[in-house]
Design a protein around this motif. Structure first.
Motif, PDB file in Angstrom:
ATOM      1  N   CYS A  33     -46.691   1.911  91.867  1.00  0.00           N
ATOM      2  CA  CYS A  33     -46.599   2.934  90.815  1.00  0.00           C
ATOM      3  C   CYS A  33     -45.271   2.788  90.074  1.00  0.00           C
ATOM      4  O   CYS A  33     -44.273   2.349  90.645  1.00  0.00           O
ATOM      5  CB  CYS A  33     -46.711   4.328  91.436  1.00  0.00           C
ATOM      6  SG  CYS A  33     -46.724   5.686  90.231  1.00  0.00           S
TER       7      CYS A  33
ATOM      8  N   ASP B 217     -49.446   2.935  76.312  1.00  0.00           N
ATOM      9  CA  ASP B 217     -49.499   1.752  75.446  1.00  0.00           C
ATOM     10  C   ASP B 217     -48.801   0.525  76.013  1.00  0.00           C
ATOM     11  O   ASP B 217     -49.155  -0.596  75.672  1.00  0.00           O
ATOM     12  CB  ASP B 217     -48.883   2.083  74.078  1.00  0.00           C
ATOM     13  CG  ASP B 217     -49.645   3.179  73.352  1.00  0.00           C
ATOM     14  OD1 ASP B 217     -50.856   3.316  73.608  1.00  0.00           O
ATOM     15  OD2 ASP B 217     -49.031   3.896  72.541  1.00  0.00           O
TER      16      ASP B 217
ATOM     17  N   ILE C 285     -47.320   0.221  79.607  1.00  0.00           N
ATOM     18  CA  ILE C 285     -47.087   0.049  81.036  1.00  0.00           C
ATOM     19  C   ILE C 285     -48.422   0.119  81.780  1.00  0.00           C
ATOM     20  O   ILE C 285     -49.080   1.159  81.772  1.00  0.00           O
ATOM     21  CB  ILE C 285     -46.119   1.125  81.575  1.00  0.00           C
ATOM     22  CG1 ILE C 285     -44.780   1.026  80.826  1.00  0.00           C
ATOM     23  CG2 ILE C 285     -45.908   0.967  83.072  1.00  0.00           C
ATOM     24  CD1 ILE C 285     -43.773   2.057  81.231  1.00  0.00           C
ATOM     25  N   PRO C 286     -48.817  -0.967  82.441  1.00  0.00           N
ATOM     26  CA  PRO C 286     -50.094  -0.961  83.180  1.00  0.00           C
ATOM     27  C   PRO C 286     -49.963  -0.247  84.529  1.00  0.00           C
ATOM     28  O   PRO C 286     -48.870  -0.076  85.055  1.00  0.00           O
ATOM     29  CB  PRO C 286     -50.370  -2.460  83.382  1.00  0.00           C
ATOM     30  CG  PRO C 286     -49.008  -3.079  83.418  1.00  0.00           C
ATOM     31  CD  PRO C 286     -48.157  -2.280  82.469  1.00  0.00           C
ATOM     32  N   GLY C 287     -51.087   0.166  85.073  1.00  0.00           N
ATOM     33  CA  GLY C 287     -51.106   0.791  86.397  1.00  0.00           C
ATOM     34  C   GLY C 287     -50.754   2.265  86.366  1.00  0.00           C
ATOM     35  O   GLY C 287     -50.660   2.895  85.308  1.00  0.00           O
ATOM     36  N   ASP C 288     -50.560   2.818  87.568  1.00  0.00           N
ATOM     37  CA  ASP C 288     -50.242   4.237  87.701  1.00  0.00           C
ATOM     38  C   ASP C 288     -48.807   4.505  87.263  1.00  0.00           C
ATOM     39  O   ASP C 288     -47.882   3.750  87.600  1.00  0.00           O
ATOM     40  CB  ASP C 288     -50.424   4.691  89.151  1.00  0.00           C
ATOM     41  CG  ASP C 288     -51.882   4.640  89.585  1.00  0.00           C
ATOM     42  OD1 ASP C 288     -52.764   4.698  88.704  1.00  0.00           O
ATOM     43  OD2 ASP C 288     -52.147   4.532  90.793  1.00  0.00           O
TER      44      ASP C 288
ATOM     45  N   ASN D 170     -56.265  10.397  80.977  1.00  0.00           N
ATOM     46  CA  ASN D 170     -55.690   9.228  81.642  1.00  0.00           C
ATOM     47  C   ASN D 170     -55.374   9.564  83.102  1.00  0.00           C
ATOM     48  O   ASN D 170     -54.296  10.090  83.407  1.00  0.00           O
ATOM     49  CB  ASN D 170     -54.423   8.768  80.921  1.00  0.00           C
ATOM     50  CG  ASN D 170     -54.691   8.311  79.504  1.00  0.00           C
ATOM     51  OD1 ASN D 170     -54.984   7.157  79.254  1.00  0.00           O
ATOM     52  ND2 ASN D 170     -54.603   9.240  78.548  1.00  0.00           N
TER      53      ASN D 170
ATOM     54  N   ARG E 262     -54.588   7.752  85.502  1.00  0.00           N
ATOM     55  CA  ARG E 262     -53.506   6.986  86.121  1.00  0.00           C
ATOM     56  C   ARG E 262     -52.129   7.553  85.791  1.00  0.00           C
ATOM     57  O   ARG E 262     -51.112   7.080  86.277  1.00  0.00           O
ATOM     58  CB  ARG E 262     -53.566   5.527  85.666  1.00  0.00           C
ATOM     59  CG  ARG E 262     -53.268   5.297  84.195  1.00  0.00           C
ATOM     60  CD  ARG E 262     -53.383   3.830  83.813  1.00  0.00           C
ATOM     61  NE  ARG E 262     -53.018   3.575  82.436  1.00  0.00           N
ATOM     62  CZ  ARG E 262     -51.766   3.319  82.043  1.00  0.00           C
ATOM     63  NH1 ARG E 262     -50.785   3.279  82.932  1.00  0.00           N
ATOM     64  NH2 ARG E 262     -51.507   3.092  80.767  1.00  0.00           N
TER      65      ARG E 262
END
Length: 201
Positions: free
Chosen positions: A48, A108, A110-113, A151, A153
């Motif tokens: 995370c 926009d 940052i990927p993931g949780d 969202n 996540r």
């Protein structure tokens, strides 16, 4: 204004004062019951990312600044963002703009949780409690609620000032620059804070 309108306005002001006073008392109780560990930055769970956000307002200026810092579960600096925006607005509104911008960055870029963390207790509470707010800032709060709902996540949490030092430092840096900046490596002003809060050291 008619006497009836004056009485209704007075009742509304008194009710608002009571609610604000109750929030102040609750905030003091939270401060008294907070342990030392709650005053330190806490890394997010493995996998995370945590974005700490803070805002800076200088009295008499027609602008405000926002600073953001993204770190992983080891406390490693992943990126920072500074913003200097025109406008003379309240502190609460500035903090809400900061939370909104941090959420947009998370979605926009940052990927993931991602956990967005702010030291504005009133802002965080108003977003999470989903209370109707008829002031202009109410629209911004609703936007943040919609982002959270859409969202899964993404989450929002409160941190004490002492645990938000990195974002506070970044907000001060934002005061010295114009426009927007995305920072890929930590500025020198931020190094000591990052090292002290990293789990590696």
């Amino acid at each position: 204004m008619s006497p009836e309108a004056v009485m209704e306005w007075s009742r509304k002001q008194f009710t608002d004062w009571q609610e604000a006073n109750a929030k102040s008392i609750n905030s003091l109780e939270v401060q008294e019951n907070t342990s030392i560990s709650d005053c330190k930055w806490k890394a997010p769970e493995m996998g995370c990312i945590k974005i700490n956000v803070d805002a800076a307002v200088k009295e008499g200026q027609d602008w405000f600044a926002i600073g953001m810092v993204a770190r992983n579960h080891l406390g490693h600096f992943l990126g920072g963002k500074t913003m200097k925006l025109a406008g003379r607005v309240s502190v609460v509104e500035v903090e809400m703009v900061g939370i909104s911008e941090a959420m947009s960055w998370a979605i926009d870029g940052i990927p993931g949780d991602v956990v967005v963390e702010s030291d504005s207790l009133i802002s965080v509470q108003n977003v999470l409690q989903a209370k109707e707010n008829l002031l202009e800032i109410g629209d911004l709060m609703q936007q943040c609620r919609d982002i959270l709902q859409e969202n899964s996540r993404l989450s929002l949490s409160f941190s004490r000032n002492q645990a938000n030092r990195a974002a506070h430092c970044m907000a001060r840096i934002s005061c010295e620059v114009n426009g927007f900046m995305i920072i890929s490596s930590p500025p020198s002003q931020l190094l000591e804070i990052l090292l002290s809060e990293s789990s590696v050291y």
